[in-house]
Design an enzyme around this catalytic site. Structure first.
Site, PDB file in Angstrom:
ATOM      1  N   GLU A 278       0.824  -1.199   0.000  1.00  0.00           N
ATOM      2  CA  GLU A 278       0.000   0.000   0.000  1.00  0.00           C
ATOM      3  C   GLU A 278       0.867   1.261   0.000  1.00  0.00           C
ATOM      4  OE1 GLU A 278      -4.153  -1.668   1.782  1.00  0.00           O
ATOM      5  OE2 GLU A 278      -2.722  -0.931   3.238  1.00  0.00           O
TER       6      GLU A 278
ATOM      7  N   CYS B 253       3.699   8.349   1.322  1.00  0.00           N
ATOM      8  CA  CYS B 253       4.223   7.332   2.243  1.00  0.00           C
ATOM      9  C   CYS B 253       4.352   6.027   1.461  1.00  0.00           C
ATOM     10  CB  CYS B 253       3.233   7.190   3.408  1.00  0.00           C
ATOM     11  SG  CYS B 253       3.730   5.938   4.591  1.00  0.00           S
TER      12      CYS B 253
ATOM     13  N   CYS C 250       6.587  -7.528   7.023  1.00  0.00           N
ATOM     14  CA  CYS C 250       7.745  -7.087   7.804  1.00  0.00           C
ATOM     15  C   CYS C 250       8.231  -8.274   8.628  1.00  0.00           C
ATOM     16  CB  CYS C 250       7.327  -5.937   8.729  1.00  0.00           C
ATOM     17  SG  CYS C 250       8.704  -5.134   9.553  1.00  0.00           S
TER      18      CYS C 250
ATOM     19  N   CYS D 160       6.456  -5.653  15.818  1.00  0.00           N
ATOM     20  CA  CYS D 160       6.080  -4.629  16.795  1.00  0.00           C
ATOM     21  C   CYS D 160       4.610  -4.857  17.175  1.00  0.00           C
ATOM     22  CB  CYS D 160       6.291  -3.239  16.216  1.00  0.00           C
ATOM     23  SG  CYS D 160       8.001  -2.990  15.689  1.00  0.00           S
TER      24      CYS D 160
ATOM     25  N   CYS E 136       1.632  -2.671  15.703  1.00  0.00           N
ATOM     26  CA  CYS E 136       1.620  -2.374  14.261  1.00  0.00           C
ATOM     27  C   CYS E 136       0.937  -3.492  13.491  1.00  0.00           C
ATOM     28  CB  CYS E 136       3.065  -2.209  13.774  1.00  0.00           C
ATOM     29  SG  CYS E 136       3.203  -2.067  11.981  1.00  0.00           S
TER      30      CYS E 136
ATOM     31  N   GLY F 100       6.969  -2.393   6.046  1.00  0.00           N
ATOM     32  CA  GLY F 100       8.327  -2.920   6.002  1.00  0.00           C
ATOM     33  C   GLY F 100       9.361  -2.093   6.740  1.00  0.00           C
ATOM     34  N   GLU F 101      10.518  -2.731   6.947  1.00  0.00           N
ATOM     35  CA  GLU F 101      11.644  -2.072   7.619  1.00  0.00           C
ATOM     36  C   GLU F 101      12.675  -1.714   6.541  1.00  0.00           C
ATOM     37  OE1 GLU F 101      12.836  -0.773  10.597  1.00  0.00           O
ATOM     38  OE2 GLU F 101      14.467  -0.385   9.210  1.00  0.00           O
TER      39      GLU F 101
ATOM     40  N   SER G 263      12.217   5.930   7.921  1.00  0.00           N
ATOM     41  CA  SER G 263      11.889   5.572   9.309  1.00  0.00           C
ATOM     42  C   SER G 263      12.346   4.157   9.606  1.00  0.00           C
ATOM     43  CB  SER G 263      10.376   5.686   9.523  1.00  0.00           C
ATOM     44  OG  SER G 263      10.036   5.210  10.807  1.00  0.00           O
TER      45      SER G 263
ATOM     46  N   SER H 132      11.627   4.855  15.238  1.00  0.00           N
ATOM     47  CA  SER H 132      10.436   4.446  15.989  1.00  0.00           C
ATOM     48  C   SER H 132      10.870   4.154  17.421  1.00  0.00           C
ATOM     49  CB  SER H 132       9.838   3.195  15.351  1.00  0.00           C
ATOM     50  OG  SER H 132       9.338   3.514  14.082  1.00  0.00           O
ATOM     51  N   PHE H 133      10.790   5.144  18.276  1.00  0.00           N
ATOM     52  CA  PHE H 133      11.349   5.025  19.622  1.00  0.00           C
ATOM     53  C   PHE H 133      10.332   4.385  20.568  1.00  0.00           C
ATOM     54  CE2 PHE H 133      13.794   6.620  23.311  1.00  0.00           C
ATOM     55  CZ  PHE H 133      15.025   6.146  22.896  1.00  0.00           C
ATOM     56  N   HIS H 134       9.225   5.070  20.788  1.00  0.00           N
ATOM     57  CA  HIS H 134       8.017   4.505  21.411  1.00  0.00           C
ATOM     58  C   HIS H 134       8.075   4.115  22.885  1.00  0.00           C
ATOM     59  CE1 HIS H 134       6.566   4.637  17.386  1.00  0.00           C
ATOM     60  NE2 HIS H 134       7.021   3.483  16.980  1.00  0.00           N
TER      61      HIS H 134
ATOM     62  N   ASN I 226      -3.244   4.376  16.171  1.00  0.00           N
ATOM     63  CA  ASN I 226      -4.329   4.072  15.240  1.00  0.00           C
ATOM     64  C   ASN I 226      -4.753   2.635  15.442  1.00  0.00           C
ATOM     65  OD1 ASN I 226      -4.369   6.636  13.846  1.00  0.00           O
ATOM     66  ND2 ASN I 226      -2.354   6.044  13.049  1.00  0.00           N
TER      67      ASN I 226
ATOM     68  N   CYS J 145      -1.100   5.572   9.876  1.00  0.00           N
ATOM     69  CA  CYS J 145       0.122   4.842  10.235  1.00  0.00           C
ATOM     70  C   CYS J 145      -0.215   3.524  10.900  1.00  0.00           C
ATOM     71  CB  CYS J 145       0.923   5.588  11.298  1.00  0.00           C
ATOM     72  SG  CYS J 145       1.431   7.183  10.876  1.00  0.00           S
TER      73      CYS J 145
END
Ligand code: SAH
Ligand code: SF4
Length: 388
Positions: free
Chosen positions: A116, A129, A136, A140, A143, A195-196, A227, A249-251, A326, A369
């Protein structure tokens, strides 16, 4: 469409040399790769620089897909190109437009896989984006993409192709005889889709070099943000080999919580990640690192977290992007309340760091996201139910 026709269509999107004399897709080749491909097809050595320059401009400046329209090439040479090459983009399967103007494209790539792509128009910019992998490998816990296994890395052509197909849809290729408009519809590209990107580094790098090339799409390096979840050994290459901006992506502010949210933390923990970020080449106040921080109710959103985050950031030119979670069907978390998010943002802001709260966009079409892939899965499930 018959099964054979569908397969042929998909094969055309493979951007590298195909077995049995298939055609090579030019999209996604670096200038050097295009040069080698043209030489192998019989372009005389003394013309090669000019030929690559001409075709490059047709493909990436003008958005032309048909060799016959490359009018500054002799007819024989156009025919030679057409015998060896194609200019193909991944196919847009569905296109949805949100009430807020966000567009989401479901795109089919070779092998029948889907990714997407999301376009987010804002008053002062338009951000595309894009995805770097189908699924992936990382998991996480907040996600939705992370619930889907990795199917494969995207090729450079499939990554560049996402930018080109969005330009097609937005009708953003220059028009002959007219100056290029000063404001761009796609002014920024973020590698924040599926994906990473640092686990597909070479293809992402080649694709971004094509997108940045001055004689083509010419997007400035500071208009691109990659990212990562924190693939420490690859972080420095983002600066040295691409030169784009970095988001992380700290979080979470403790290893205990980050281990749960971003499991790659078990491999490279917060201290190791921060060391790599402090050493990031080219880091400066004008090129700060974005710390993405998803706000999860009761998990990582306390005032103590905010204060700890400020301490961790010390010495790093940074900005903090707070992302209200989200939700997706079956997600194990809830979005933090608006009050919590604002209180968190104030603490970061008062410590001298920009702390914008990201407005969720395209929620009605599941384009926000971390929601990507869900629509595809839903469609597939309903198709299965309907026996399609
Ligand atoms: N794999 C890369 C890039 C893709 S994710 C990475 O992890 O950085 C892009 C951003 O969206 C990341 O910061 C990610 O943590 C965040 N994200 C993922 N799922 C989300 C969700 N459900 N709600 C809000 N943000 C999410
Ligand atoms: Fe992969 Fe990024 Fe999602 Fe983590 S947040 S599962 S790294 S796409």
């Amino acid at each position: 469409m018959t099964a054979t026709a569908a397969i042929t269509q998909d094969l055309l999107t493979i951007p590298r040399k195909l077995p049995q004399g298939g055609l090579v897709n030019l999209v996604g080749l670096t200038r050097d790769q295009m040069r080698d491909a043209f030489l192998a097809a019989g372009t005389p050595e003394k013309q090669i620089k000019m030929r690559v320059g001409q075709v490059w401009q047709w493909v990436y400046y003008w958005g032309i897909r048909d060799f016959e329209q490359m009018t500054n090439l002799a007819r024989d040479y156009r025919q030679l190109l057409a015998q060896h090459f194609v200019i193909e983009l991944p196919r847009v399967v569905t296109r949805q437009v949100s009430a807020d103007g966000t567009r989401k494209y479901l795109v089919r790539i070779a092998g029948g896989h889907e990714v997407e792509v999301v376009y987010i128009p804002e008053t002062d910019r338009g951000t595309l984006c894009i995805s770097s992998q189908v699924g992936c490998t990382l998991t996480c816990s907040f996600c939705h993409t992370g619930t889907q296994k990795l199917v494969r890395n995207l090729t450079a052509g499939e990554i560049v192709g996402q930018v080109m197909l969005a330009r097609d849809d937005l009708d953003e290729w220059p028009v002959k005889g007219q100056p290029r408009p000063e404001t761009r519809l796609i002014s920024n590209v973020v590698l924040m889709g599926m994906g990473e990107p640092l686990y597909n580094f070479d293809n992402v790098r080649d694709a971004m070099r094509v997108v940045m090339d001055d004689e083509g799409i010419a997007l400035g390096r500071r208009r691109i943000t990659l990212s990562t979840s924190g693939v420490v050994p690859e972080i420095a290459r983002t600066a040295t080999e691409i030169g784009c901006l970095l988001a992380v992506s700290f979080h979470a502010t403790t290893d205990e919580v980050r281990d749960q949210l971003v499991p790659i933390n078990k491999k490279w923990n917060i201290a190791t990640l921060l060391d790599a970020l402090r050493a990031y080449p080219g880091l400066s106040n004008s090129e700060r690192i974005t710390f993405e921080y998803v706000m999860l109710d009761g998990v990582n959103d306390t005032k103590e977290d905010a204060h700890r985050l400020v301490e961790l950031l010390r010495g790093i030119p940074a900005k903090v992007n707070l992302i209200p979670f989200n939700e997706w069907p079956g997600a194990p978390y809830k979005r933090s309340s608006g009050n919590r998010i604002h209180a968190f943002a104030d603490i970061i802001h008062n410590a001298g760091y920009a702390s914008p709260i990201r407005t969720p966009r395209g929620e009605d079409i599941m384009a926000a996201c971390g929601q990507l892939k869900s629509a595809t899965e839903k469609q597939r499930k309903s198709a299965q139910k309907a026996g399609v």
